[in-house]
Motif scaffolding. Structure first.
Motif, short mmCIF file in Angstrom:
data_model
loop_
_atom_site.label_atom_id
_atom_site.label_comp_id
_atom_site.label_asym_id
_atom_site.label_seq_id
_atom_site.Cartn_x
_atom_site.Cartn_y
_atom_site.Cartn_z
N MET A 1 -3.15 -13.13 -1.51
CA MET A 1 -4.38 -12.46 -0.90
C MET A 1 -3.87 -10.96 -0.37
N ILE A 2 -2.68 -11.02 0.31
CA ILE A 2 -2.34 -9.63 0.91
C ILE A 2 -2.11 -8.89 -0.28
N VAL A 3 -1.29 -9.33 -1.16
CA VAL A 3 -1.15 -8.35 -2.39
C VAL A 3 -2.30 -7.85 -3.25
N VAL A 4 -3.32 -8.64 -3.23
CA VAL A 4 -4.51 -8.23 -3.90
C VAL A 4 -5.26 -7.27 -2.99
N ILE A 5 -5.43 -7.61 -1.87
CA ILE A 5 -6.18 -6.60 -1.06
C ILE A 5 -5.37 -5.30 -0.76
N GLY A 6 -4.10 -5.46 -0.86
CA GLY A 6 -3.13 -4.31 -0.74
C GLY A 6 -3.73 -3.44 -2.12
N GLY A 7 -3.68 -3.85 -3.23
CA GLY A 7 -3.83 -3.20 -4.24
C GLY A 7 -5.35 -2.48 -4.29
N ILE A 8 -6.52 -3.13 -3.51
CA ILE A 8 -7.74 -2.60 -3.38
C ILE A 8 -7.46 -1.31 -2.58
N LEU A 9 -6.61 -1.34 -1.30
CA LEU A 9 -6.54 -0.41 -0.34
C LEU A 9 -5.91 1.00 -1.06
N TYR A 10 -4.80 0.69 -1.51
CA TYR A 10 -4.18 1.64 -2.44
C TYR A 10 -4.85 2.43 -3.33
N ASP A 11 -5.68 1.68 -4.30
CA ASP A 11 -6.60 2.37 -5.06
C ASP A 11 -7.56 3.12 -4.45
N GLN A 12 -8.10 2.83 -3.20
CA GLN A 12 -9.22 3.58 -2.52
C GLN A 12 -8.30 4.69 -1.76
N LEU A 13 -7.09 4.70 -1.44
CA LEU A 13 -6.61 5.89 -1.04
C LEU A 13 -6.45 7.06 -1.90
N LEU A 14 -6.12 6.56 -3.37
CA LEU A 14 -5.88 7.36 -4.38
C LEU A 14 -7.19 7.98 -4.93
N ASP A 15 -8.19 7.35 -4.69
CA ASP A 15 -9.52 8.00 -5.07
C ASP A 15 -9.99 8.77 -4.02
N SER A 16 -10.14 8.34 -2.71
CA SER A 16 -10.61 9.18 -1.70
C SER A 16 -9.93 9.21 -0.31
N PRO A 17 -8.49 9.99 -0.29
CA PRO A 17 -7.94 10.02 0.81
C PRO A 17 -8.33 10.17 2.10
N VAL B 1 -10.49 5.91 6.29
CA VAL B 1 -10.59 5.14 7.54
C VAL B 1 -11.95 4.37 7.19
N ASP B 2 -12.97 4.99 6.69
CA ASP B 2 -14.52 4.15 6.56
C ASP B 2 -14.18 3.33 5.53
N GLU B 3 -13.39 3.49 4.42
CA GLU B 3 -13.23 2.58 3.45
C GLU B 3 -12.57 1.08 4.04
N TRP B 4 -11.51 1.62 4.60
CA TRP B 4 -10.62 0.59 5.05
C TRP B 4 -11.63 -0.30 6.19
N ARG B 5 -12.24 0.36 6.94
CA ARG B 5 -13.19 -0.30 8.17
C ARG B 5 -13.94 -1.21 7.52
N THR B 6 -14.75 -0.67 6.27
CA THR B 6 -15.53 -1.62 5.67
C THR B 6 -14.94 -2.93 5.03
N ILE B 7 -13.71 -2.93 4.42
CA ILE B 7 -12.94 -4.01 4.04
C ILE B 7 -12.54 -4.83 5.16
N VAL C 1 0.97 -1.26 0.00
CA VAL C 1 -0.04 0.03 0.07
C VAL C 1 0.77 1.25 -0.10
N PHE C 2 2.05 1.10 0.81
CA PHE C 2 3.02 2.51 1.12
C PHE C 2 4.08 2.39 0.37
N GLY C 3 4.39 1.28 -0.10
CA GLY C 3 5.81 1.31 -0.51
C GLY C 3 6.89 1.10 0.35
N ALA C 4 6.69 1.12 1.60
CA ALA C 4 7.80 1.06 2.64
C ALA C 4 7.13 0.73 3.97
#
Length: 881
Positions: free
Chosen positions: A351-367, A371-377, A323-326
């Motif tokens: 599975m972690i890599v795939v979920i990481g991609g979802i979380l990364y995209d959500q942070l880009l779309d609506s930073p 918190v709400d988006e991550w909580r939903t996941i 998600v964060f690169g580091a």
């Protein structure tokens, strides 16, 4: 799925023709014609199953076949229900004849309107597919899924070091070891790390990496090996045998490491073995595979290496990189939720890599809404995967397409269970059977076939073992979220099951009333009372599955809604729903094959249950110790499995019916009901539990008449006239394999009787089954005993000789706080020794047995002893108590 639907209807028609010939008199010809049509469907589906990839036109045709079969099935059931109702009301014979004529007319109509047009379409499709060469094997190698990128490999260091150490050791002959794990767990990644490791590069002058295709071609594999030795070698003139000899000659004297990545079948491995020089101790082969059987078949010096899952800490570390690169760059407000999400990925890197991609995209779309988006996941990782996991689908799909048709149905059904649900093995097998996914196999009971299917999925790493019994047999299992997400995608695509859940948009429950008209299965994890309060109706629903995390109470008025609205139910799984009284209308569900109920204050199983003439499996939970069964067990022709923790007192002990021959499990029976009627009618009984005053069952010589009984549990009820000793060996079933005694309070000298049962393989002695300070076996020999469990006994001294237990493999000693030690001589062949709540001296004797076994020279055929010490006993070992 079409294959399962056709097979189930064929089996159902065979049963109807045999068991209910009087009800279908006059409709035989229509049944024969329909059978011919179904055979053509089955042949077509078997042919199409060879296509690994199905285009949309084929999928649409298969759905049409399935829906047509469902329609036929519903029509036959409706007609049979009406005919049974007439018969039950003792209508005169010619009225039954009228109904039979109606059945013939009904079957003819549906054949002409639905089945025959489909038969024509199937024939046209088959001709067109043949013209395209649809039955030819694919010429291209399926595209491999790219492994996890190498620059973010986390958590494999210890395993890498362990395997490298093993591979670099000198051997007398060729060594083969395997890495086994579920799809996406990182088998290829670990193997690649090992392959590239500096010490491996130094140790092995020749390293060969071969990726194995699902469509196995041995010549391609052999050519890849040869390229490492002579890239320019002309092999065009070599036949297959010459090619094998050439490859083997190249490997004969070299120090080499051959990595075979993703071996899919034992047959493929056996082909590859032809080129391996097994006398070359400098050669090493490393296999990665999803199949445990391949690991077991290929082992030489070491058991297969079962790849570990990432720890929560390692999972969180990998997720941060994705998600964060580091590391250590995650915002504080996301850290706790992020750790929860990582933990819910079950330690699977992909599975972690795939979920990481979802979380990364959500942070880009609506930073700002992170918190709400991550909580939903975090609340449903599995659901998030279903929407975004194309990569995961590709990985699991490779295993899915290799499954046989019947096993494919069983596998997809795993998606109906809730996330992280612990599935009892008997429940799973029972549901598969009742759904029609398991068909009889020659020389196997239907239950044994279902268990084989379960073990097959476990062997393919598509189902995870959660708990086993003391002999290693599966008791419960789980579905990994990644696997479950794939199964759910198939379920949704094929409309196989609907989960009843609140709609996020309109606040109402889904599916809607209109959707219910098409549903075949309903699954509940909550909201059952709300759903039933609306008096829903599902005319085609066959399975009603309740999987609550905890048992919940439901008013009786709600339960009565189920029979009114879902009259064609075959399966009602409701053991997690607590009711105060027996739901009287459930007996109207005459198509039920599988029924589980939890009734707190149940005293009687009503006579009306007898009319459930299709019932195969009945499980009733209650808090009462004794219930009376007024239903006539001997008129329930198809019943195979009857279980309750209460003792069952049979009210109807006489019947002219031939029923009872299918009954294989009966738990528990009251001693008063252990009569000649049971032994004469339940002739194929394999498993029996008896609870109460046991003296009468031996006085009647009841048990010795049960010639097929293999498993017996006896629960003594405390009283003044308890059994004082065991009867003669002849009083026990002649083929008894497993015996459990509870609260019987026999003296240890009477255990000699049990030593005379030469067929006995497992003996469990619980809750003072035997009492007294000393057990001296003397000349007693338990010749074939493999498991001995002693739990809660006042035993102090236990004396045995080397010949007392010549084949004992599993020993469990629990809550025996007076027992001084375990005889060292019983540990000769032990594979597992479990101890808990015992005195320190016994712990020391167990450790001594373990040490003696370690000192013996290693043997390829001997299983190492595994000592399992409970927390209290472990504290003694550490000297803390």
């Amino acid at each position: 799925m079409a294959e399962a639907a056709v097979a189930f209807l064929q089996e159902q028609m065979r049963e109807v023709v045999v068991a209910y010939a009087d009800l279908i008199a006059g409709a035989e010809r229509e049944f024969d014609l329909l059978k011919h049509n179904l055979d053509s469907f089955k042949d077509f589906l078997n042919q199409m199953a060879k296509n690994k990839k199905k285009d949309e036109s084929l999928k649409a045709l298969e759905r049409r076949i399935r829906d047509a079969v469902y329609e036929v099935e519903d029509s036959i059931d409706t007609c049979l229900t009406k005919a049974m109702a007439l018969k039950a009301k003792s209508f005169i014979r010619h009225r039954i004849g009228i109904k039979s004529a109606n059945l013939a007319k009904e079957v003819r109509a549906i054949r002409e309107q639905t089945v025959l047009p489909l038969v024509e379409d199937v024939a046209k499709f088959a001709i067109a597919d043949g013209a395209k060469g649809g039955d030819q094997p694919p010429t291209e190698t399926p595209k491999r899924v790219t492994p996890i990128r190498q620059n973010r490999v986390i958590g494999f260091d210890a395993e890498e070091a362990d395997i490298i150490d093993h591979l670099t050791q000198s051997r007398d002959k060729l060594d083969v070891m395997s890495i086994v794990g579920i799809p996406g767990q990182g088998k290829t990644t670990l193997a690649w790390k090992i392959y590239q490791n500096k010490s491996i590069c130094t140790h092995f002058p020749i390293r060969i990496w071969v990726s194995i295709s699902q469509v196995f071609n041995s010549k391609d594999v052999f050519l890849q090996i040869l390229k490492m030795f002579s890239p320019s070698l002309d092999i065009s003139s070599l036949d297959d045998d010459e090619l094998v000899h050439t490859v083997r000659d190249c490997l004969e004297y070299e120090r080499f490491l051959l990595v075979l990545d993703d071996v899919w079948s034992v047959d493929a491995w056996e082909e590859i073995q032809k080129v391996l020089p097994f006398n070359n101790g400098e050669g090493k082969v490393l296999i990665t595979t999803r199949e445990k059987d391949i690991g077991n078949k290929s082992r030489v010096y070491r058991d297969p290496h079962n790849l570990k899952f990432l720890t929560p800490e390692e999972s969180w570390e990998l997720l941060q990189h994705e998600v964060f690169g580091a590391l250590n760059t995650c915002p504080d407000n996301l850290k706790v939720i992020g750790e929860q999400i990582a933990n819910k990925c079950g330690g699977v890197p992909l599975m972690i890599v795939v979920i990481g991609g979802i979380l990364y995209d959500q942070l880009l779309d609506s930073p700002s809404e992170g918190v709400d988006e991550w909580r939903t996941i975090s609340q449903s990782v599995s659901e998030a995967l279903q929407h975004s996991a194309k990569h995961i689908t590709q990985v699991v799909e490779l295993s899915y397409h290799r499954l046989p048709d019947d096993l494919r149905e069983c596998f997809v059904f795993l998606g109906v269970f809730p996330e992280d649900y612990e599935i009892p093995a008997k429940m799973l097998c029972g549901l598969w059977i009742s759904e029609g996914f398991v068909l009889p196999r020659k020389g196997r009971s239907i239950e044994e076939s279902a268990e084989e299917n379960m073990n097959d999925l476990i062997s393919r790493n598509l189902l995870k073992v959660e708990k086993t019994n003391h002999m290693g047999k599966v008791k419960t299992c789980r579905v990994h979220d990644m696997i479950r997400a794939f199964c759910i995608s198939i379920i949704k695509d094929e409309n196989l099951c609907d989960e009843v859940i609140p709609s996020s948009e309109i606040g109402e429950l889904e599916p809607s009333a209109s959707q219910l008209q098409k549903s075949r299965r309903l699954c509940f994890r909550s909201d059952l009372s709300t759903f039933l309060s609306k008096n829903p109706s599902g005319p085609h629903v066959r399975s009603f599955l309740c999987f609550y995390e905890r048992s919940v109470k439901l008013e009786s008025k709600h339960l009565e809604v189920i029979p009114d609205g879902f009259r064609k139910l075959r399966i009602l799984e409701s053991k997690c729903i607590i009711s105060e009284q027996f739901p009287r209308k459930v007996v109207e569900l005459v198509h039920l094959r599988y029924l589980t109920l939890y009734i707190e204050t149940l005293e009687t199983l009503p006579e009306a249950i007898t009319q459930l003439w299709n019932l195969q499996s009945l499980v009733v939970e209650t808090k009462f110790r004794l219930i009376t069964m007024k239903a006539n067990l001997w008129r329930m022709v198809r019943l195979r499995y009857l279980k309750t923790r209460a003792a069952i007192l049979l009210d109807s002990i006489k019947s002219n019916s031939e029923a009872g021959q299918n009954l294989h499990t009966l738990k528990r029976l009251a001693p008063e009901s252990c009569t000649d009627v049971v032994s004469k009618k339940a002739v194929n009984l394999k498993s029996l539990g008896i609870s109460g005053k046991l003296d009468s069952i031996f006085e009647k010589n009841f048990l010795e008449k049960l010639h097929h009984l293999e498993k017996l549990k006896l629960y003594e009820q405390p009283s003044e006239d308890m059994l004082h000793g065991l009867p003669l060996r002849s009083c026990f079933p002649p083929n008894l394999k497993r015996l459990t005694l509870m609260n019987t309070s026999f003296e240890w000298k009477h255990i000699s009787t049990l030593a005379m049962i030469k067929t006995l393989e497992a003996l469990k002695l619980k809750d003072n089954a035997f009492v007294g300070l000393s057990w001296n076996l003397g000349s007693d020999t338990f010749q074939n005993l493999q498991l001995l469990l002693i739990e809660q006994a006042d035993l102090v001294l236990w004396d045995a000789t080397p010949g007392s237990f010549p084949n004992l493999r599993f020993l469990v000693v629990n809550i025996c706080e007076n027992l001084i030690e375990i005889p060292v001589c019983v540990g000769t062949k032990l594979e597992k020794l479990e101890i808990e709540r015992v005195r320190p001296s016994l712990v020391q004797s167990a450790v001594k047995i373990e040490e003696q076994r370690k000192q013996r020279p290693p043997s390829k055929y001997e299983v190492p002893l595994k000592l399992i010490v409970g927390p209290v006993a472990a504290a003694f070992m550490r000297g803390l108590v």
